[in-house]
Scaffold this motif. Sequence first.
Motif, PDB file in Angstrom:
ATOM      1  N   LEU A   6       0.897  -1.030   0.039  1.00 43.18           N
ATOM      2  CA  LEU A   6      -0.081   0.073  -0.019  1.00 43.18           C
ATOM      3  C   LEU A   6       0.887   1.284   0.025  1.00 43.18           C
ATOM      4  CD1 LEU A   6      -2.881   1.105   0.096  1.00 43.18           C
ATOM      5  CD2 LEU A   6      -3.056   0.923   2.693  1.00 43.18           C
ATOM      6  N   ASP A   7       1.959   1.234   0.812  1.00 38.87           N
ATOM      7  CA  ASP A   7       2.858   2.400   0.893  1.00 38.87           C
ATOM      8  C   ASP A   7       3.669   2.565  -0.483  1.00 38.87           C
ATOM      9  OD1 ASP A   7       2.453   2.962   3.337  1.00 38.87           O
ATOM     10  OD2 ASP A   7       3.834   1.632   3.932  1.00 38.87           O
ATOM     11  N   ARG A   8       3.741   1.411  -1.195  1.00 36.41           N
ATOM     12  CA  ARG A   8       4.726   1.401  -2.733  1.00 36.41           C
ATOM     13  C   ARG A   8       3.476   2.372  -3.552  1.00 36.41           C
ATOM     14  NH1 ARG A   8       9.196  -0.729  -3.592  1.00 36.41           N
ATOM     15  NH2 ARG A   8       8.538  -1.211  -5.656  1.00 36.41           N
ATOM     16  N   HIS A   9       2.172   1.864  -3.397  1.00 36.26           N
ATOM     17  CA  HIS A   9       1.125   2.313  -4.132  1.00 36.26           C
ATOM     18  C   HIS A   9       1.017   3.893  -4.068  1.00 36.26           C
ATOM     19  CE1 HIS A   9      -2.653   1.845  -6.553  1.00 36.26           C
ATOM     20  NE2 HIS A   9      -3.169   2.590  -5.534  1.00 36.26           N
ATOM     21  N   ARG A  10       0.980   4.268  -2.732  1.00 33.89           N
ATOM     22  CA  ARG A  10       0.900   5.582  -2.416  1.00 33.89           C
ATOM     23  C   ARG A  10       1.987   6.522  -3.150  1.00 33.89           C
ATOM     24  NH1 ARG A  10      -0.456   3.857   3.486  1.00 33.89           N
ATOM     25  NH2 ARG A  10      -2.965   3.993   3.231  1.00 33.89           N
ATOM     26  N   LEU A  11       3.211   5.899  -2.993  1.00 39.93           N
ATOM     27  CA  LEU A  11       4.327   6.513  -3.543  1.00 39.93           C
ATOM     28  C   LEU A  11       4.305   6.630  -5.128  1.00 39.93           C
ATOM     29  CD1 LEU A  11       7.590   5.202  -1.535  1.00 39.93           C
ATOM     30  CD2 LEU A  11       6.261   7.435  -1.386  1.00 39.93           C
ATOM     31  N   ARG A  55      11.743  17.841  -6.176  1.00 42.28           N
ATOM     32  CA  ARG A  55      12.524  16.928  -5.003  1.00 42.28           C
ATOM     33  C   ARG A  55      11.673  15.721  -4.198  1.00 42.28           C
ATOM     34  NH1 ARG A  55      14.751  21.595  -1.472  1.00 42.28           N
ATOM     35  NH2 ARG A  55      14.227  23.161  -3.187  1.00 42.28           N
ATOM     36  N   LEU A  56      10.424  16.081  -4.322  1.00 40.94           N
ATOM     37  CA  LEU A  56       9.717  15.234  -3.586  1.00 40.94           C
ATOM     38  C   LEU A  56       9.447  14.010  -4.811  1.00 40.94           C
ATOM     39  CD1 LEU A  56       7.419  14.148  -1.871  1.00 40.94           C
ATOM     40  CD2 LEU A  56       5.671  15.525  -3.038  1.00 40.94           C
ATOM     41  N   GLN A  57       9.551  13.992  -5.944  1.00 38.03           N
ATOM     42  CA  GLN A  57       9.194  13.230  -6.928  1.00 38.03           C
ATOM     43  C   GLN A  57      10.466  12.237  -6.820  1.00 38.03           C
ATOM     44  OE1 GLN A  57       8.505  14.328 -10.901  1.00 38.03           O
ATOM     45  NE2 GLN A  57       9.294  12.473 -11.781  1.00 38.03           N
ATOM     46  N   ALA A  58      11.731  12.929  -6.590  1.00 41.58           N
ATOM     47  CA  ALA A  58      13.082  11.949  -6.681  1.00 41.58           C
ATOM     48  C   ALA A  58      12.964  11.365  -5.522  1.00 41.58           C
ATOM     49  CB  ALA A  58      14.038  13.187  -6.860  1.00 41.58           C
ATOM     50  N   PHE A  59      12.613  11.798  -4.110  1.00 41.25           N
ATOM     51  CA  PHE A  59      12.734  11.169  -3.275  1.00 41.25           C
ATOM     52  C   PHE A  59      11.860   9.916  -3.105  1.00 41.25           C
ATOM     53  CE2 PHE A  59      10.517  10.285   0.822  1.00 41.25           C
ATOM     54  CZ  PHE A  59      11.715   9.736   1.570  1.00 41.25           C
ATOM     55  N   CYS A  60      10.608  10.054  -3.755  1.00 39.33           N
ATOM     56  CA  CYS A  60       9.793   8.797  -4.015  1.00 39.33           C
ATOM     57  C   CYS A  60      10.206   7.705  -4.987  1.00 39.33           C
ATOM     58  CB  CYS A  60       8.372   9.404  -4.316  1.00 39.33           C
ATOM     59  SG  CYS A  60       7.250  10.273  -3.128  1.00 39.33           S
ATOM     60  N   GLU A  61      10.611   8.043  -5.841  1.00 38.69           N
ATOM     61  CA  GLU A  61      11.356   7.337  -6.961  1.00 38.69           C
ATOM     62  C   GLU A  61      12.530   6.476  -6.254  1.00 38.69           C
ATOM     63  OE1 GLU A  61      12.189   9.961 -10.164  1.00 38.69           O
ATOM     64  OE2 GLU A  61      10.224   9.780 -11.083  1.00 38.69           O
ATOM     65  N   LYS A  62      13.432   7.227  -5.663  1.00 37.97           N
ATOM     66  CA  LYS A  62      14.494   6.510  -4.772  1.00 37.97           C
ATOM     67  C   LYS A  62      14.118   5.557  -3.857  1.00 37.97           C
ATOM     68  CE  LYS A  62      18.295   7.634  -1.707  1.00 37.97           C
ATOM     69  NZ  LYS A  62      18.901   8.554  -0.778  1.00 37.97           N
TER      70      LYS A  62
END
Length: 70
Positions: A6-11, A55-62
């Motif tokens: 579920l967390d992966r889905h949210r990201l 930055r938020l996008q890069a963090f989530c992708e990482k």
Amino acid sequence: MYMQQLDRHRLGHIIEYCRRIQATMARFGTSIVAHGYGNIELTVVCRTAQEDIPRLQAFCEKELRSTKCE
């Protein structure tokens, strides 16, 4: 490190929202928020879209790349 599905889905959703915001800003620039929707601080909106969203996008992708699903 493991992450709940579920967390992966949210990201994934957050990443998609970031992409949509960036595409909208690229298409319309500051004119999208220059119509005076209430008391919008144009500089804050633009700075958030140009600096914080990427930055938020890069963090989530990482996070998605560096974790495994439980």
